[in-house]
Design a protein around this motif. Structure first.
Motif, PDB file in Angstrom:
ATOM      1  N   GLY A  18       0.822  -1.210   0.000  1.00 14.50           N
ATOM      2  CA  GLY A  18       0.000   0.000   0.000  1.00 14.50           C
ATOM      3  C   GLY A  18       0.852   1.254   0.000  1.00 14.50           C
ATOM      4  N   GLY A  19       0.167   2.403   0.021  1.00 11.33           N
ATOM      5  CA  GLY A  19       0.865   3.683  -0.077  1.00 11.33           C
ATOM      6  C   GLY A  19       1.856   3.891   1.058  1.00 11.33           C
ATOM      7  N   ILE A  20       1.446   3.618   2.273  1.00 13.21           N
ATOM      8  CA  ILE A  20       2.347   3.807   3.420  1.00 13.21           C
ATOM      9  C   ILE A  20       3.447   2.749   3.398  1.00 13.21           C
ATOM     10  N   GLY A  21       3.075   1.502   3.137  1.00 11.36           N
ATOM     11  CA  GLY A  21       4.061   0.413   3.115  1.00 11.36           C
ATOM     12  C   GLY A  21       5.163   0.656   2.090  1.00 11.36           C
ATOM     13  N   TRP A  38       4.981  -8.632   2.779  1.00 16.06           N
ATOM     14  CA  TRP A  38       3.905  -9.638   2.776  1.00 16.06           C
ATOM     15  C   TRP A  38       2.603  -8.912   2.497  1.00 16.06           C
ATOM     16  N   ASP A  39       1.868  -9.384   1.502  1.00 15.80           N
ATOM     17  CA  ASP A  39       0.633  -8.683   1.127  1.00 15.80           C
ATOM     18  C   ASP A  39      -0.150  -9.630   0.211  1.00 15.80           C
ATOM     19  N   VAL A  40      -1.430  -9.382   0.076  1.00 14.95           N
ATOM     20  CA  VAL A  40      -2.213 -10.169  -0.885  1.00 14.95           C
ATOM     21  C   VAL A  40      -2.021  -9.665  -2.314  1.00 14.95           C
ATOM     22  N   VAL A  48       0.658 -13.275   0.962  1.00 18.92           N
ATOM     23  CA  VAL A  48       0.191 -13.820   2.243  1.00 18.92           C
ATOM     24  C   VAL A  48      -1.127 -13.156   2.602  1.00 18.92           C
ATOM     25  N   ASP A  49      -2.134 -13.986   2.887  1.00 21.25           N
ATOM     26  CA  ASP A  49      -3.360 -13.445   3.474  1.00 21.25           C
ATOM     27  C   ASP A  49      -3.102 -13.329   4.975  1.00 21.25           C
ATOM     28  N   LEU A  50      -2.959 -12.123   5.439  1.00 18.84           N
ATOM     29  CA  LEU A  50      -2.512 -11.882   6.820  1.00 18.84           C
ATOM     30  C   LEU A  50      -3.578 -12.195   7.856  1.00 18.84           C
ATOM     31  N   THR A  51      -4.771 -12.555   7.418  1.00 19.48           N
ATOM     32  CA  THR A  51      -5.817 -12.947   8.369  1.00 19.48           C
ATOM     33  C   THR A  51      -5.787 -14.458   8.624  1.00 19.48           C
ATOM     34  N   ALA A  76       1.187  -2.982   8.443  1.00 21.43           N
ATOM     35  CA  ALA A  76       0.552  -1.888   7.692  1.00 21.43           C
ATOM     36  C   ALA A  76      -0.635  -2.354   6.846  1.00 21.43           C
ATOM     37  N   ALA A  77      -1.159  -3.555   7.107  1.00 26.23           N
ATOM     38  CA  ALA A  77      -2.342  -3.978   6.344  1.00 26.23           C
ATOM     39  C   ALA A  77      -3.568  -3.269   6.905  1.00 26.23           C
ATOM     40  N   GLY A  78      -4.473  -2.937   6.042  1.00 30.84           N
ATOM     41  CA  GLY A  78      -5.693  -2.310   6.538  1.00 30.84           C
ATOM     42  C   GLY A  78      -6.730  -2.113   5.453  1.00 30.84           C
ATOM     43  N   LEU A 127       0.528   0.093  12.584  1.00 29.03           N
ATOM     44  CA  LEU A 127      -0.221   1.234  12.061  1.00 29.03           C
ATOM     45  C   LEU A 127      -1.628   1.204  12.639  1.00 29.03           C
ATOM     46  N   ALA A 128      -1.860   2.068  13.620  1.00 30.30           N
ATOM     47  CA  ALA A 128      -3.216   2.255  14.153  1.00 30.30           C
ATOM     48  C   ALA A 128      -3.837   3.414  13.385  1.00 30.30           C
ATOM     49  N   SER A 129      -4.599   4.245  14.037  1.00 30.59           N
ATOM     50  CA  SER A 129      -5.235   5.391  13.368  1.00 30.59           C
ATOM     51  C   SER A 129      -5.813   6.313  14.429  1.00 30.59           C
ATOM     52  N   GLY A 141     -16.519  -0.202  12.752  1.00 26.01           N
ATOM     53  CA  GLY A 141     -15.617  -1.351  12.662  1.00 26.01           C
ATOM     54  C   GLY A 141     -14.168  -0.898  12.634  1.00 26.01           C
ATOM     55  N   TYR A 142     -13.856   0.044  11.751  1.00 29.87           N
ATOM     56  CA  TYR A 142     -12.475   0.538  11.610  1.00 29.87           C
ATOM     57  C   TYR A 142     -12.010   1.185  12.915  1.00 29.87           C
ATOM     58  N   SER A 143     -12.856   2.009  13.510  1.00 26.74           N
ATOM     59  CA  SER A 143     -12.471   2.699  14.756  1.00 26.74           C
ATOM     60  C   SER A 143     -12.213   1.686  15.868  1.00 26.74           C
ATOM     61  N   ALA A 145     -11.431  -1.506  15.511  1.00 30.71           N
ATOM     62  CA  ALA A 145     -10.247  -2.308  15.176  1.00 30.71           C
ATOM     63  C   ALA A 145      -8.971  -1.549  15.518  1.00 30.71           C
ATOM     64  N   LYS A 146      -8.945  -0.256  15.185  1.00 29.17           N
ATOM     65  CA  LYS A 146      -7.726   0.519  15.436  1.00 29.17           C
ATOM     66  C   LYS A 146      -7.543   0.791  16.931  1.00 29.17           C
ATOM     67  N   ALA A 147      -8.650   0.929  17.675  1.00 30.27           N
ATOM     68  CA  ALA A 147      -8.541   1.013  19.137  1.00 30.27           C
ATOM     69  C   ALA A 147      -7.938  -0.288  19.659  1.00 30.27           C
ATOM     70  N   VAL A 174      -5.643  11.513   8.232  1.00 39.22           N
ATOM     71  CA  VAL A 174      -5.710  11.134   6.810  1.00 39.22           C
ATOM     72  C   VAL A 174      -4.337  11.244   6.140  1.00 39.22           C
ATOM     73  N   ILE A 175      -3.951  10.174   5.472  1.00 41.06           N
ATOM     74  CA  ILE A 175      -2.721  10.150   4.688  1.00 41.06           C
ATOM     75  C   ILE A 175      -3.116   9.890   3.228  1.00 41.06           C
ATOM     76  N   ALA A 176      -2.456  10.577   2.316  1.00 39.42           N
ATOM     77  CA  ALA A 176      -2.847  10.508   0.897  1.00 39.42           C
ATOM     78  C   ALA A 176      -2.416   9.183   0.269  1.00 39.42           C
ATOM     79  N   THR A 177      -3.263   8.177   0.398  1.00 44.97           N
ATOM     80  CA  THR A 177      -3.021   6.871  -0.243  1.00 44.97           C
ATOM     81  C   THR A 177      -4.362   6.371  -0.799  1.00 44.97           C
ATOM     82  N   ASP A 178      -4.295   5.207  -1.450  1.00 40.43           N
ATOM     83  CA  ASP A 178      -5.531   4.634  -2.019  1.00 40.43           C
ATOM     84  C   ASP A 178      -6.548   4.251  -0.948  1.00 40.43           C
TER      85      ASP A 178
HETATM   86  N1  LIG Z   1      -4.134   6.295   4.565  1.00 35.57           N
HETATM   87  C1  LIG Z   1      -4.643   6.775   5.696  1.00 35.57           C
HETATM   88  O1  LIG Z   1      -5.306   7.816   5.721  1.00 35.57           O
HETATM   89  C2  LIG Z   1      -4.404   6.056   7.005  1.00 35.57           C
HETATM   90  C3  LIG Z   1      -4.693   6.737   8.184  1.00 35.57           C
HETATM   91  C4  LIG Z   1      -4.519   6.082   9.397  1.00 35.57           C
HETATM   92  C5  LIG Z   1      -4.076   4.778   9.430  1.00 35.57           C
HETATM   93  N2  LIG Z   1      -3.796   4.145   8.259  1.00 35.57           N
HETATM   94  C6  LIG Z   1      -3.368   2.736   8.347  1.00 35.57           C
HETATM   95  O2  LIG Z   1      -2.082   2.591   7.781  1.00 35.57           O
HETATM   96  C7  LIG Z   1      -1.970   1.280   7.206  1.00 35.57           C
HETATM   97  C8  LIG Z   1      -1.522   1.406   5.747  1.00 35.57           C
HETATM   98  O3  LIG Z   1      -2.521   2.155   5.051  1.00 35.57           O
HETATM   99  P1  LIG Z   1      -2.355   2.633   3.531  1.00 35.57           P
HETATM  100  O4  LIG Z   1      -2.884   4.002   3.490  1.00 35.57           O
HETATM  101  O5  LIG Z   1      -1.001   2.311   3.017  1.00 35.57           O
HETATM  102  O6  LIG Z   1      -3.453   1.671   2.852  1.00 35.57           O
HETATM  103  P2  LIG Z   1      -3.455   0.962   1.427  1.00 35.57           P
HETATM  104  O7  LIG Z   1      -4.873   0.639   1.111  1.00 35.57           O
HETATM  105  O8  LIG Z   1      -2.685   1.788   0.442  1.00 35.57           O
HETATM  106  O9  LIG Z   1      -2.628  -0.377   1.738  1.00 35.57           O
HETATM  107  C9  LIG Z   1      -3.144  -1.408   2.541  1.00 35.57           C
HETATM  108  C10 LIG Z   1      -2.471  -2.707   2.105  1.00 35.57           C
HETATM  109  O10 LIG Z   1      -3.024  -3.775   2.895  1.00 35.57           O
HETATM  110  C11 LIG Z   1      -3.102  -4.900   2.041  1.00 35.57           C
HETATM  111  N3  LIG Z   1      -4.052  -5.877   2.579  1.00 35.57           N
HETATM  112  C12 LIG Z   1      -5.381  -5.706   2.794  1.00 35.57           C
HETATM  113  N4  LIG Z   1      -5.905  -6.848   3.246  1.00 35.57           N
HETATM  114  C13 LIG Z   1      -4.898  -7.755   3.339  1.00 35.57           C
HETATM  115  C14 LIG Z   1      -4.830  -9.111   3.759  1.00 35.57           C
HETATM  116  N5  LIG Z   1      -5.894  -9.791   4.172  1.00 35.57           N
HETATM  117  N6  LIG Z   1      -3.617  -9.726   3.695  1.00 35.57           N
HETATM  118  C15 LIG Z   1      -2.527  -9.062   3.262  1.00 35.57           C
HETATM  119  N7  LIG Z   1      -2.541  -7.780   2.860  1.00 35.57           N
HETATM  120  C16 LIG Z   1      -3.718  -7.134   2.908  1.00 35.57           C
HETATM  121  C17 LIG Z   1      -3.571  -4.324   0.718  1.00 35.57           C
HETATM  122  O11 LIG Z   1      -3.354  -5.222  -0.367  1.00 35.57           O
HETATM  123  C18 LIG Z   1      -2.735  -3.054   0.624  1.00 35.57           C
HETATM  124  O12 LIG Z   1      -1.521  -3.263  -0.048  1.00 35.57           O
HETATM  125  C19 LIG Z   1      -3.338   0.611   7.388  1.00 35.57           C
HETATM  126  O13 LIG Z   1      -3.337  -0.154   8.556  1.00 35.57           O
HETATM  127  C20 LIG Z   1      -4.268   1.800   7.569  1.00 35.57           C
HETATM  128  O14 LIG Z   1      -5.435   1.464   8.276  1.00 35.57           O
HETATM  129  C21 LIG Z   1      -3.944   4.747   7.061  1.00 35.57           C
END
Ligand SMILES: NC(=O)c1ccc[n+]([C@@H]2O[C@H](COP(=O)([O-])OP(=O)(O)OC[C@H]3O[C@@H](n4cnc5c(N)ncnc54)[C@H](O)[C@@H]3O)[C@@H](O)[C@H]2O)c1
Length: 235
Positions: A18-21, A38-40, A48-51, A76-78, A127-129, A141-143, A145-147, A174-178
């Motif tokens: 993802g964007g942060i990763g 590790w990512d799907v 890897v399915d991290l769940t 950093a999965a989310g 990575l919480a939030s 759900g998201y709130s 989970a992050k708590a 908010v971080i500028a990612t997908d």
């Molecule tokens: N972008 C934001 O505004 C923001 C704000 C606060 C917290 N966060 C947290 O930071 C982390 C990274 O966020 P991001 O913005 O890079 O998101 P992102 O959507 O760009 O990336 C998330 C990654 O998680 C992977 N993923 C999802 N489900 C998966 C699974 N079951 N197994 C393996 N990989 C899986 C996705 O393929 C993706 O590459 C997340 O935990 C997100 O909740 C993001």
């Protein structure tokens, strides 16, 4: 915060496509780390399915067979899940959001702790939030989970305080990612409006803090939550 040294370090970024990763990977590689993602997603080093506990444990076993150690784990999965009122929030969505955000963090931490204990050292960054501290409307759900990620981090930090393993979390706004594209326009506008700096954060700004928390320089912080919210969090 330039010049952090990760020479010889083995790092895993779960959800690292993802964007942060991606920004974290760039930063750790620049410091000399060997990084495995590790990512799907297709671009992952390991799909890897991290769940899935077995999938995570097998990925860790392969990593240890190849590299012998894990020095850094960045979780950093989310997914945000739906932005709907609780009456419309399905149990299936609730479970999925908790699984991807919280259970994945639990499983990756669990898998990393044994080798980190054997090495008596390691850094975990979750990575919480800000949603986990304040609760975002219509994102129960998201709130929640992050708590959970925040509480897991605090608990694990104390559990491992007698070791050289440090466990910390980051609570970004908010971080500028997908990821934010999963939110409704209205929900996105609302969370952006709460940021005094008046803009979304950049992935490289998250990566700078992750890098410090993943480094040897971070020695006296554990079980802590670091805000990265453009001034939104004041507590
Ligand atoms: N972008 C934001 O505004 C923001 C704000 C606060 C917290 N966060 C947290 O930071 C982390 C990274 O966020 P991001 O913005 O890079 O998101 P992102 O959507 O760009 O990336 C998330 C990654 O998680 C992977 N993923 C999802 N489900 C998966 C699974 N079951 N197994 C393996 N990989 C899986 C996705 O393929 C993706 O590459 C997340 O935990 C997100 O909740 C993001």
């Amino acid at each position: 915060m330039t010049g952090l040294n990760f020479e010889g370090r083995i790092a895993v970024i779960s959800g690292g496509c993802g964007g942060i990763g991606r920004a974290v990977r760039e930063r750790l590689v620049a410091g000399g780390a060997k990084v495995l993602v590790w990512d799907v997603a297709d671009e992952a080093d390991e799909r890897v399915d991290l769940t899935d506990e077995t999938a995570v444990d097998e990925a860790m076993a392969r990593l240890l067979a190849r590299h012998g150690r894990i020095d850094v784990l960045v979780n950093a999965a989310g997914i945000t899940g739906p932005t709907v009122n609780i009456e419309q929030y399905s149990l299936a969505d609730w479970r999925r959001v908790l699984d991807v955000n919280l259970t994945s963090t639990f499983l990756c931490c669990k898998a990393a702790i044994t080798p980190m204990r054997q090495q008596n050292g390691g850094r975990i960054v979750n990575l919480a939030s800000i949603a986990g501290k304040e609760g975002n409307a219509s994102m129960t759900g998201y709130s929640a989970a992050k708590a959970g990620v925040i509480a897991l981090t605090k608990s694990l930090g104390k559990e491992l305080a007698g070791t050289e393993i440090r466990v910390n979390a980051i609570a970004p706004a908010v971080i500028a990612t997908d990821l934010v594209k999963q939110m409704t326009e209205e929900a996105y506008r609302n969370v952006l409006a709460k940021i005094p700096l008046g803009r979304a954060g950049l992935p490289k700004e998250v990566a700078a803090l992750v890098a410090w928390l993943a480094s040897d320089e971070c020695s006296f912080s554990t079980g802590a939550v670091f805000d990265l919210s453009g001034g939104r969090a004041t507590y």
